[in-house]
Design a protein around this motif. Structure first.
Motif, PDB file in Angstrom:
ATOM      1  N   ASN A 222       0.834  -1.204   0.000  1.00 25.08           N
ATOM      2  CA  ASN A 222       0.000   0.000   0.000  1.00 25.08           C
ATOM      3  C   ASN A 222       0.869   1.254   0.000  1.00 25.08           C
ATOM      4  OD1 ASN A 222       0.789   0.427   2.783  1.00 25.08           O
ATOM      5  ND2 ASN A 222      -0.704  -1.159   3.321  1.00 25.08           N
ATOM      6  N   TRP A 223       0.227   2.396   0.027  1.00 31.17           N
ATOM      7  CA  TRP A 223       0.956   3.660  -0.056  1.00 31.17           C
ATOM      8  C   TRP A 223       1.874   3.888   1.140  1.00 31.17           C
ATOM      9  CZ3 TRP A 223      -3.353   7.590  -1.940  1.00 31.17           C
ATOM     10  CH2 TRP A 223      -3.745   7.206  -3.233  1.00 31.17           C
ATOM     11  N   TRP A 256       1.535   8.817 -13.093  1.00 29.84           N
ATOM     12  CA  TRP A 256       0.985   9.144 -11.783  1.00 29.84           C
ATOM     13  C   TRP A 256      -0.489   8.782 -11.650  1.00 29.84           C
ATOM     14  CZ3 TRP A 256      -2.839  12.209  -9.791  1.00 29.84           C
ATOM     15  CH2 TRP A 256      -3.505  13.036 -10.674  1.00 29.84           C
ATOM     16  N   PHE A 259      -2.154   6.146  -9.218  1.00 27.69           N
ATOM     17  CA  PHE A 259      -2.555   6.398  -7.843  1.00 27.69           C
ATOM     18  C   PHE A 259      -4.049   6.730  -7.759  1.00 27.69           C
ATOM     19  CE2 PHE A 259       2.033   7.278  -7.816  1.00 27.69           C
ATOM     20  CZ  PHE A 259       2.420   6.391  -6.828  1.00 27.69           C
ATOM     21  N   GLN A 262      -5.607   3.342  -7.952  1.00 28.65           N
ATOM     22  CA  GLN A 262      -5.395   2.577  -6.717  1.00 28.65           C
ATOM     23  C   GLN A 262      -6.277   3.068  -5.573  1.00 28.65           C
ATOM     24  OE1 GLN A 262      -1.182   2.942  -6.101  1.00 28.65           O
ATOM     25  NE2 GLN A 262      -0.676   1.354  -7.592  1.00 28.65           N
ATOM     26  N   ASN A 263      -6.687   4.327  -5.647  1.00 25.02           N
ATOM     27  CA  ASN A 263      -7.543   4.878  -4.590  1.00 25.02           C
ATOM     28  C   ASN A 263      -9.019   4.871  -4.995  1.00 25.02           C
ATOM     29  OD1 ASN A 263      -7.379   5.953  -1.921  1.00 25.02           O
ATOM     30  ND2 ASN A 263      -7.945   7.971  -2.708  1.00 25.02           N
ATOM     31  N   ALA A 285      -5.449  11.122  -4.112  1.00 23.06           N
ATOM     32  CA  ALA A 285      -4.372  10.542  -4.918  1.00 23.06           C
ATOM     33  C   ALA A 285      -3.367  11.612  -5.343  1.00 23.06           C
ATOM     34  CB  ALA A 285      -4.947   9.845  -6.151  1.00 23.06           C
ATOM     35  N   CYS A 289       0.729  12.201  -4.152  1.00 22.39           N
ATOM     36  CA  CYS A 289       1.865  12.411  -5.057  1.00 22.39           C
ATOM     37  C   CYS A 289       2.618  13.689  -4.713  1.00 22.39           C
ATOM     38  CB  CYS A 289       1.380  12.459  -6.508  1.00 22.39           C
ATOM     39  SG  CYS A 289       0.710  10.897  -7.109  1.00 22.39           S
ATOM     40  N   GLN A 347      -3.965   1.100  -2.819  1.00 28.85           N
ATOM     41  CA  GLN A 347      -4.440   1.688  -1.578  1.00 28.85           C
ATOM     42  C   GLN A 347      -5.791   1.063  -1.258  1.00 28.85           C
ATOM     43  OE1 GLN A 347      -2.810   3.225   0.497  1.00 28.85           O
ATOM     44  NE2 GLN A 347      -4.062   4.600   1.729  1.00 28.85           N
ATOM     45  N   THR A 352      -2.991  -0.615 -11.938  1.00 30.68           N
ATOM     46  CA  THR A 352      -1.955   0.052 -12.718  1.00 30.68           C
ATOM     47  C   THR A 352      -2.492   0.359 -14.104  1.00 30.68           C
ATOM     48  OG1 THR A 352       0.380   0.008 -13.326  1.00 30.68           O
ATOM     49  CG2 THR A 352      -0.875  -2.015 -13.697  1.00 30.68           C
TER      50      THR A 352
END
Length: 475
Positions: A222-223, A256, A259, A262-263, A285, A289, A347, A352
């Motif tokens: 995870n993040w 980027w 993210f 992923q969230n 997200a 970053c 997250q 991806t």
């Protein structure tokens, strides 16, 4: 046309190769008849239809001639088919150019009457130059396109210049990967045939991890794991200057945005009619970053205007982890580093982005049938094997992509096959719902966040406002 399956292709190509070689080395002499169709059918385990197709190819290539009612005989020396030239475009800075040249060389050996002119166009405005060539009607006959290029050509109104592809019995699930083919479908129609692909992945420098005391088996789930490992790997000198970054990512849209995925963030509403980038999870997200740069200080500040910068830092040993692709891993082959691909992390969920490289036939080319022969060869076992043997890019053909015998420790990372575990979590940038022009607008506004002038919430709200205004005004 594409082959039905790999085993058919191998038998079909063996028939062509053995007859060609027998004629070239004199085993089959001029005016001598080759074996009958039924005998060839049994020997090579091919249907009579496939044998006739192969023989027609040999006639077209100038090796044999069909004598009605008798059979097929070797042509007399000096009776050659007129040489024809076709053009293939690629972008000039591609790592794959040397491989493409070798593929062309092998193709020309098999088809001596066809010469391929490789046209290298500037990477910075590849689509612009390609669009001009198509506009002027000066070719090319076959051209390389990424999944982004094909959408850009659509925005130029040039989609009709890409010949519709009709794979002959090719099953993307069995012989390739469905999501790879989906990248080149526009409104359900396949407009380019995949050549290679890559998910965006996280790679780590194994030595830098070890030197920083990071357990090689430590999971990146995870993040928070990403931040913790990046902090551990970031090194500063006595003056506080960064000597080594723990993580480095590009601000380009194809990096980027993972993210956001992923969230479970959104760029547009489910119906695709309204921009929703300012939704809570998307803002989180972007904030994450920005925090990597300014709060945690584990990643440098830079923009997509500096190409391949993350990979350059990684290759030099100045970054312990980066986001990259299998294609960009080709930059590491001349550096003495050991790196590995990490499993997909997330997250809210693992996710991806996926990118692809394809081949499209110019629908208005007078030599489209020859371009299709080159396309067929480039998506076949021989060419795809050359691609994998000489680089990290993942070939479209599953049997080649997953063939461990082709791996070279001087070229490929130890766990090259990690892509198979990551692929189920990969989606394209286009699946996120934005068009090419909208991505440009978003990218321009994001610079305010990357340089720290505006807060992520403000930037996201401004992007939504601009995109929704454009929709209302018909832009």
């Amino acid at each position: 046309m594409l082959r039905r399956d790999v085993f058919f292709e191998q038998r079909y190509n063996r028939l062509l190769k053995e007859i060609r070689e027998a004629i070239q080395d004199g085993s089959l002499k001029p005016e001598e008849y080759i074996l009958p169709e039924n005998t060839l059918s049994e020997r090579y385990e091919l249907s009579r239809f496939s044998v006739r197709k192969a023989l027609a190819q040999l006639v077209q290539d100038g090796y044999i001639e069909k004598v009605p009612g008798i059979g097929n005989r070797v042509k007399l020396p000096g009776i050659k088919r007129a040489e024809e030239t076709i053009s293939l475009t690629w972008f000039d800075s591609s790592y794959e150019v040397p491989i493409i040249k070798e593929i062309i060389k092998q193709f020309e050996k098999l088809h001596p009457h066809i010469k391929v002119n490789l046209m290298l166009l500037p990477e910075g405005d590849y689509v612009g130059y390609l669009n001009q060539l198509l506009e002027l009607g000066s070719g090319p006959d076959l051209f390389h396109v990424s999944d982004m290029h094909i959408r850009a050509l659509e925005s130029y109104g040039k989609l009709d210049m890409l010949k519709r592809c009709k794979p002959d019995g090719l099953d993307p699930l069995e012989h390739s990967y469905p999501v790879v083919f989906d990248m080149f479908r526009i409104r359900g129609e396949l407009r380019a045939v995949p050549f290679a692909f890559s998910p965006v992945v996280t790679v780590c420098n194994e030595k830098l991890w070890a030197d920083s005391g990071v357990d090689a088996t430590r999971p990146l789930e995870n993040w928070q794991d990403l931040v913790d490992i990046a902090l551990q790997c970031t090194k500063r000198d006595k003056d506080g200057m960064i000597e080594q970054y723990g993580f480095c990512f590009s601000t380009m849209m194809q990096r980027w945005q993972i993210f956001v995925l992923q969230n479970e963030g959104q760029l547009v509403s489910k119906g695709g009619k309204k921009a929703t980038f300012s939704s809570k999870r998307s803002v989180e997200a972007l904030q994450f970053c920005v925090d990597l740069i300014y709060k945690h200080k584990v990643s440098p500040v830079f923009s997509e205007g500096i190409p391949k910068f993350a990979e350059k830092l990684f290759a030099e040993g100045s970054a312990a982890m980066i986001l990259t692709t299998y294609y960009y891993m080709n930059q590491f082959r001349d550096h003495k580093i050991q790196w590995k691909v990490l499993p997909a992390f997330g997250q809210k969920r693992p996710a991806t982005l996926l990118m692809g490289s394809g081949l499209a036939v110019n629908s208005r080319s007078s030599k489209a049938h020859l371009a299709e022969q080159l396309l067929d060869y480039m998506t076949g076992t021989e060419a795809q094997t050359l691609l994998k043997r000489n680089g990290c890019t993942i070939p479209m053909l599953k049997s080649v992509a997953e063939d461990d015998a082709l791996l070279d420790p001087h070229i490929h990372p130890h766990n090259y096959n990690m892509f198979r575990d990551i692929l189920p979590y990969a989606v394209t940038l286009w699946d996120m719902g934005l068009k090419t022009t909208q991505l440009v607008t978003m990218s321009n506004e994001l610079h305010y966040a990357w340089v720290g002038i505006k807060k992520p919430q403000q930037v996201c709200e401004q992007i939504d406002e601009l995109l929704n205004e454009a929709v209302l005004s018909g832009g």
